[in-house]
Design an enzyme around this catalytic site. Structure first.
Site, PDB file in Angstrom:
ATOM      1  N   SER A 209     -18.762 -38.501  18.310  1.00 29.84           N
ATOM      2  CA  SER A 209     -20.150 -38.979  18.450  1.00 29.84           C
ATOM      3  C   SER A 209     -20.920 -39.065  17.145  1.00 29.84           C
ATOM      4  O   SER A 209     -22.071 -39.508  17.146  1.00 29.84           O
ATOM      5  CB  SER A 209     -20.894 -38.090  19.433  1.00 29.84           C
ATOM      6  N   VAL A 210     -20.305 -38.684  16.045  1.00 30.29           N
ATOM      7  CA  VAL A 210     -20.929 -38.981  14.744  1.00 30.29           C
ATOM      8  C   VAL A 210     -21.090 -40.502  14.617  1.00 30.29           C
ATOM      9  O   VAL A 210     -21.996 -40.998  13.948  1.00 30.29           O
ATOM     10  CB  VAL A 210     -20.086 -38.402  13.581  1.00 30.29           C
TER      11      VAL A 210
END
Lengths: 440, 440
Positions: free
Chosen positions: B155-156
Site C-alpha cells: 500500500s505504499v
C-alpha cells in the site's frame, strides 16, 4: 477467421515451431501491416480498453492481437528480469542514410522488384535497425514498439543460449562430447540422455517430438501448456513445468544424423548451462552479456511455474540492444571496451555446422546453409549468419559488408519461410549498397 | 499452520487490507526472521527448485513463501514496466554510521528496551535505508532482496498515486470538489458516484466494501480475484477486472464522515487520474516521477487482465528509489536538479487531513494522526508523515530530523499494528540520535 490458421499461429508464436515447410503452404488472407496496426485498431487503448480491444493471456497469440502483444509480453505472463546493471550505455553513433529506402531487390521466387522501404510493411516490421561499421544508418519503429520497450525475440533467444554454451565450451567447463545425462541426470531416461552436448547445441538429436500443429495430440501442445505460455484447459493434467515435460521426451531415430529444428533442445541446453554455472539462465545472460554490452535497457524472459526461463523462445529485449549483441559478434566478441565473447567462439559460429545434416531438413530459403551453436549460417558470399525467430525476429550479421541488422516483426504467419523471400535478398541488397558507398 | 492465519495473510498480502484492529489480536507463532530466511530455506534455489521449495502463483502469499515472493512478484504475475529512462542516476552520497545499530528504544506497549539493530529482525526486514540530509547513513539487505532488485511496495503504492492526484489538483486539471462520476461516468451508479474526488483522495467515502477476512463472502475476496492477484477457483464467474468490480461497489453510510481505509478508493482515484491525463497510471508514474528522480532502476506494477495497473497495492520498486522519492518530498519536491512535485503539494500532504475523521477509525498506534492525499500524517513533534504498506513496507519522512527511512519487509502478519510497536519508536529514536550528533 478459420480455426486452422489461428491455431497454427498461436502455436508458432511461442517459438516452439519454426520454418515448418507446411506453413508456407497455408496462406490465408490477413489484414496488411497498415490495416492491422495495433494503434490504429485501438488495441489496449483507453482506461480500461473496450472489451473487444483487450489483449489478454487467452487471446494474445491471435492475429492481430499479436501486433500489440509481441511488444508487451510481460503484461501477459510472469517474467524474470535481466538487468543491464549500473554501467554507462554504449552509445551507437548515428550516420543515417536516406538512400536505403529506395534500395531495390527481387523477392525470392518473385519477378517484380521491391524496395527496402516497401519490404518493411510486407514483413509487418515492428522495428528495424541497420548498423554499418557500428553506426546506425537506419532505424524505424512501427505499431506498438518504440526505441524504449522490449519485444519478444522468439527463437532469437536460442542464439543467445547457444552462444553462452559455446563460451562454456571454450572455457573448458562444458564438454561437447559428453552425454546430456552426465550434466542433467534427470534426463537420463529421456530421449536426450545419450545425446551429446554438441548434438543438442546443433540440434541433431533424434527425439520423438512432434511439431505438427494439425495434430492436437502433438507433444508441442503439451510443451506450450507445460511452460504456461498457452492457457490450460479445465482439468488439465499435463506437465506443469518445462523440465517436467523434457523428462518425458522419448528417443526417435539416431542422434547426429540430421538437423531437426526442435525447440526442446534449447531448453535442454539451458538446463545444462544452469547446472554447469549454478545460475539461472537469466543470471547467465545478465552477467555474461547484458551487464557488459552497455545495454540501454533491461531485458526479460518468460518463466514457467517453477521460475525456469523459457530458453527456447522467452527472451524480450530492446531493438538496439539486440543490434549491440550482433555488433559485438561482428567485432569478434569485442565491444564496449571489453572482450565479451571469446573470438574463438565467434569464429566457431561463423564457420558453421554440418552442411549435409542441415541439407536433410530441406530449408528451401537457406540452400547450402548450416546450424551451429544455435545460429543459422548462410554460407553466402559475405559469410553472413543469423539468429532467427518466428514471425520475423532476426539478427543478421554480414561480416564482409560490416553490417548488422536487427529486426522485430509481427507477421501473421509464423514460419520464416514466409518472410525470407522479402528479407534475405533485401538484406543482401542493402549490404551491397553499403559496400558500394564504401568504395566511392 | 492453521487455515485462519494463512488465509488472513494471503488476503492482507495484497495490500487490500491494512491496519485492521482485529489482526493484532491473532498472533500465531511463526518462524523468526532467521529461521524463515528464504535463502536458508532454499526457496527457489536449484534448477529447477525441488517441488517443496517452489514458490508459485498458487502459494506465493503463504508465509514463509512471502519472504521470497515479495522480492519477485513479476516472476509470478503479469506486470507493466515503469521506466527510469536514459538519464543519469542521481547519486546518493554515503556517510555510513556505525552507531545506529546500538540506538535504543522501548517498543510501544513494552517495557524492555530494544536496539535498532534488533528491530530489523523483529520486523522481518528485507531492506532498509536511512538518509540523513540526503546521505545514506545506514543501508542493509536481508533474505531475497539486494540493492539491485525490486520489492512489493504493497500500500505504499497508494501514496504515489495520491501524490499524482494532488499534483493534478495543483495544476487545476483535477477538481477535488467534483463528483467521481463526472470523471468516470462508469461509476455513476456505484457507491462512488456521488463521492467527491477529495473524499476518495482522503478515504472518507461511505461504501459497502467489507475487508473482513473471516468472511469468505466479503467483497475483498472478489476484488482480489478480479485483479487476479489471487488464484480463481474452478468455475469462477466473478468480476474479471478491477474496474468491473469497482462498478459493483454499493454505497453505505455518508461520504465524508469518517476515515475508512479501503483499497478500492485508490483504484478509483487511479481511474480518475488516467481519465484526466489520458495515460495509464504506469505512464503517469514514469513521466512525472521515475524519469525525473534519477532512479537507479525501472519499477513495475502488477496489472489485471485488461492491462490496468493495481494502484491500490501493485507497485514494485528498488529500496533506494523509494528512498529517493521520500527525499524528494522532504526537499519540498525539488530533487535531482528539478522541481518534481510542487512545493504546495508537499505542504498539503505534510499539513495532514481531517483529524476527527481519522480518530473515528481507531488506529491505536497512530493517535492524533490524519490521512491526506493517501499519506499517513503522524502529527508528532517532528512533523513526520509516512507511506505505509502491509507486512512492513514504509517510507517515513521526518522533516525536523532531515531524515528519510525506506523499508521493505516480509513480516508474517500483515497489519502494521504488528510492526508499529518496533518501528515507530525506533524511527523516532534514530531521528533523535541523528539530531543529537548534529548538535555536537
Amino acid at each position: 477467421m478459420r480455426a486452422f490458421p489461428i491455431r497454427c499461429l498461436a502455436l508458432l508464436s511461442l517459438g516452439l515451431l519454426s520454418h515448418h515447410p507446411a506453413m508456407a503452404a497455408s496462406t490465408p488472407t490477413f489484414a496488411d501491416a497498415k490495416a492491422s496496426d495495433p494503434i490504429t485498431l485501438g488495441l489496449m487503448q483507453g482506461t480500461p480498453p473496450p472489451a473487444d480491444k483487450q489483449v489478454n493471456f487467452a487471446n494474445y497469440l491471435q492475429f492481430p492481437n499479436t501486433r500489440w502483444a509481441f511488444s508487451h509480453q510481460r503484461e501477459l505472463v510472469p517474467t524474470a528480469n535481466i538487468a543491464r546493471g549500473q554501467g554507462a550505455v554504449s552509445e551507437l553513433p548515428r550516420a543515417e542514410r536516406s538512400d536505403l529506402d529506395g534500395v531495390q531487390f527481387t523477392p525470392l521466387g518473385g519477378t517484380q522488384p521491391m524496395t527496402w522501404g516497401q519490404s518493411l510493411a510486407a514483413n509487418y516490421t515492428d522495428g528495424i535497425v541497420v548498423l554499418h561499421r557500428g553506426k546506425v544508418v537506419y532505424e524505424r519503429y512501427f505499431g506498438a514498439l518504440g526505441a524504449q520497450g522490449q519485444h519478444m525475440a522468439m527463437s532469437v533467444t536460442k542464439s543467445f543460449v547457444g552462444t553462452l554454451a559455446a563460451m562454456l565450451v571454450d572455457e573448458g567447463r562444458l564438454n561437447p562430447a559428453a552425454e546430456v545425462a552426465s550434466y542433467v541426470p534427470e534426463l537420463k531416461d529421456s530421449g536426450f540422455g545419450h545425446a551429446t552436448v554438441r548434438q543438442v547445441m546443433d540440434m541433431t538429436t533424434g527425439i520423438h517430438y512432434s511439431e505438427n500443429y494439425a495434430d492436437p495430440k502433438a507433444e508441442i501442445w503439451e510443451y506450450a501448456r507445460a511452460g504456461h505460455v498457452l492457457p490450460r484447459p479445465a482439468g488439465y493434467n499435463g506437465a506443469k513445468t518445462l523440465y517436467e515435460f523434457l523428462q518425458k521426451v522419448q528417443a526417435e531415430g539416431a542422434h547426429g544424423d540430421a538437423f531437426a529444428y526442435k525447440t526442446v533442445n534449447t531448453d535442454v541446453l539451458s538446463w545444462i548451462i544452469q547446472r554447469v554455472t549454478g545460475q539461472s539462465i537469466m543470471a547467465n545472460l545478465q552477467e555474461r552479456i547484458w551487464s557488459k554490452l552497455g545495454a540501454e535497457q533491461d531485458a526479460y524472459m518468460a518463466v514457467d511455474e517453477s521460475g525456469t526461463g523459457f530458453a527456447g523462445g522467452g527472451l524480450n529485449l530492446s531493438l538496439r540492444d539486440m543490434a549491440r549483441f550482433g555488433e559485438m559478434l561482428r567485432l569478434d566478441g569485442r565491444f564496449n571496451g571489453q572482450q565479451i565473447v571469446p573470438a574463438a567462439v565467434v569464429a566457431d559460429i561463423r564457420n558453421g555446422g554440418d552442411k549435409p545434416a542441415f541439407a536433410k531438413a530441406g530449408y528451401t530459403t537457406l540452400p547450402g546453409g548450416s546450424y551451429r551453436n544455435m545460429w543459422w549460417v548462410l554460407h553466402n558470399a559475405d559469410g553472413a549468419y543469423s539468429a532467427r525467430g518466428i514471425h520475423g525476429q532476426a539478427i543478421y550479421i554480414d561480416p564482409k559488408a560490416e553490417m548488422v541488422i536487427a529486426r522485430f516483426a509481427s507477421h501473421p504467419l509464423a514460419a520464416n519461410a514466409n518472410l525470407d523471400p522479402t528479407s534475405l535478398p533485401a538484406y543482401e541488397a542493402v549490404a551491397k549498397q553499403l559496400m558500394a558507398s564504401d568504395a566511392r
